[in-house]
Design an enzyme around this catalytic site. Structure first.
Site, PDB file in Angstrom:
ATOM      1  N   ASP A  66       0.836  -1.205   0.000  1.00 57.31           N
ATOM      2  CA  ASP A  66       0.000   0.000   0.000  1.00 57.31           C
ATOM      3  C   ASP A  66       0.869   1.253   0.000  1.00 57.31           C
ATOM      4  OD1 ASP A  66       0.987  -0.310   2.596  1.00 57.31           O
ATOM      5  OD2 ASP A  66      -0.957  -0.777   3.463  1.00 57.31           O
ATOM      6  N   ASN A 135      -7.923  -3.109  13.982  1.00 59.17           N
ATOM      7  CA  ASN A 135      -9.293  -3.350  13.521  1.00 59.17           C
ATOM      8  C   ASN A 135      -9.359  -4.505  12.509  1.00 59.17           C
ATOM      9  OD1 ASN A 135      -8.107  -2.230  11.281  1.00 59.17           O
ATOM     10  ND2 ASN A 135      -9.451  -0.445  11.144  1.00 59.17           N
ATOM     11  N   HIS A 137      -7.465  -4.857   9.836  1.00 60.81           N
ATOM     12  CA  HIS A 137      -7.186  -4.530   8.437  1.00 60.81           C
ATOM     13  C   HIS A 137      -5.914  -5.203   7.938  1.00 60.81           C
ATOM     14  CE1 HIS A 137      -4.765  -0.531   9.260  1.00 60.81           C
ATOM     15  NE2 HIS A 137      -3.948  -1.545   9.189  1.00 60.81           N
ATOM     16  N   GLU A 142      -9.740  -1.668   5.070  1.00 56.39           N
ATOM     17  CA  GLU A 142     -10.417  -1.462   6.337  1.00 56.39           C
ATOM     18  C   GLU A 142     -11.644  -2.373   6.433  1.00 56.39           C
ATOM     19  OE1 GLU A 142      -8.722   0.059   8.328  1.00 56.39           O
ATOM     20  OE2 GLU A 142      -8.070   2.062   7.738  1.00 56.39           O
TER      21      GLU A 142
HETATM   22  C1  GLP Z   1      -0.574   0.044   8.695  1.00 57.57           C
HETATM   23  C2  GLP Z   1      -0.208  -0.549   7.322  1.00 57.57           C
HETATM   24  C3  GLP Z   1      -0.368  -2.033   7.329  1.00 57.57           C
HETATM   25  C4  GLP Z   1       0.226  -2.581   8.600  1.00 57.57           C
HETATM   26  C5  GLP Z   1      -0.647  -2.194   9.746  1.00 57.57           C
HETATM   27  C6  GLP Z   1      -0.106  -2.613  11.117  1.00 57.57           C
HETATM   28  O1  GLP Z   1      -1.564   0.995   8.627  1.00 57.57           O
HETATM   29  N1  GLP Z   1      -0.896   0.001   6.210  1.00 57.57           N
HETATM   30  O2  GLP Z   1       0.229  -2.585   6.175  1.00 57.57           O
HETATM   31  O3  GLP Z   1       0.298  -3.976   8.535  1.00 57.57           O
HETATM   32  O4  GLP Z   1      -1.012  -0.849   9.701  1.00 57.57           O
HETATM   33  O5  GLP Z   1       0.960  -1.796  11.501  1.00 57.57           O
HETATM   34  P1  GLP Z   1       1.939  -2.157  12.672  1.00 57.57           P
HETATM   35  O6  GLP Z   1       2.680  -3.368  12.240  1.00 57.57           O
HETATM   36  O7  GLP Z   1       2.843  -0.973  12.842  1.00 57.57           O
HETATM   37  O8  GLP Z   1       1.102  -2.406  13.879  1.00 57.57           O
END
Ligand code: GLP
Length: 246
Positions: A66, A135, A137, A142
């Site tokens: 992304d 959440n 995702h 989302e």
């Molecule tokens: C972000 C990214 C995701 C990531 C997620 C968890 O918003 N877009 O690709 O996996 O949130 O992030 P983290 O690993 O810092 O908890």
């Protein structure tokens, strides 16, 4: 799903890296799907350590999950910049072999289609590393994202903007939109490795692994994938049933 529970983030990274290295031994030109965020950080560090012992990543192709819309690529918080700085450069992946959706395209829909076409030209992603949002995702898909969604322009939820505010001045400074691989796109990866650590991920991990398969929890779609490994630390495993959390 194969669920692996480990003690601590370093072991989590070691297990994640071991799976990547196995793929790399089979194919030096591995197409590796790379996530940003803290979840895969120890895996990347373990891979960098492997490089110091002689493992060659120079033919690897890195495919992003992304990208924010509207941040210049040069902005250090743009995922393009993050992945180059924290993954590709330390591993010695060639800059031209890093594929990220173009968050600055005048036409985001065309940029999304171009990204999908580029992934297809690579022959698809062999192994996709994923984190998970609080959440549920995946990428920036989302809750409510369609299971058959493709790479597209999407809107970040308030939860995600709050979670990602730590990289910005505050939640209102986090971009509102992004380009994200769709859940359908992610599901086409041959292998998927989901990494999660910390108590704050426990509910999302339990919903993804053991809950109903529902678009309310995007990561639950992984239950339909034939080759998923979930690597979690004890805290993130805290709400899994005892039978799985061994
Ligand atoms: C972000 C990214 C995701 C990531 C997620 C968890 O918003 N877009 O690709 O996996 O949130 O992030 P983290 O690993 O810092 O908890």
């Amino acid at each position: 799903m194969d669920v692996v529970v480990v003690d601590g983030q370093d072991l989590l990274g070691d297990r994640g890296a071991a799976l990547v290295l196995r793929e790399l031994r089979a194919d030096p030109g591995l197409v590796l799907g790379v996530a940003t965020g803290s979840s895969p950080a120890t895996t990347y560090r373990a891979l960098v350590r492997a490089r110091t012992t002689g493992v060659d990543f120079s033919e690897v192709r890195c495919v992003a999950l992304d990208e924010y819309v509207g941040l210049p690529t040069s902005d250090p918080r743009a995922y393009d910049a993050v992945l180059r700085r924290e993954v590709a450069e330390p591993l010695g992946v060639r800059p031209e072999n890093v594929l990220v959706p173009d968050g600055n395209a005048a036409d985001p829909g065309r940029a999304a289609d171009a990204f999908e076409a580029a992934v297809r030209r690579l022959g698809g992603v062999r192994m996709q590393l994923l984190g998970i949002g609080r959440n549920g995702h995946l990428g920036f898909n989302e809750p409510g994202s369609a299971f058959d969604s493709r790479t597209r322009l999407a809107t970040l939820s308030a939860t995600t903007r709050a979670d990602n505010a730590r990289f910005f001045e505050g939640p209102e400074d986090v971009p509102e939109h992004c380009l994200t691989q769709g859940l359908g796109t992610i599901m086409e990866s041959a292998k998927i490795v989901l990494l999660a650590s910390g108590r704050q991920k426990a509910a999302a991990v339990a919903a993804a692994v053991e809950g109903p398969v529902t678009e309310a929890c995007p990561a639950s779609v992984l239950q339909r994938h034939p080759d998923v490994t979930v690597i979690v630390d004890r805290e993130a495993a805290g709400r899994l049933t005892a039978s799985l959390a061994t």
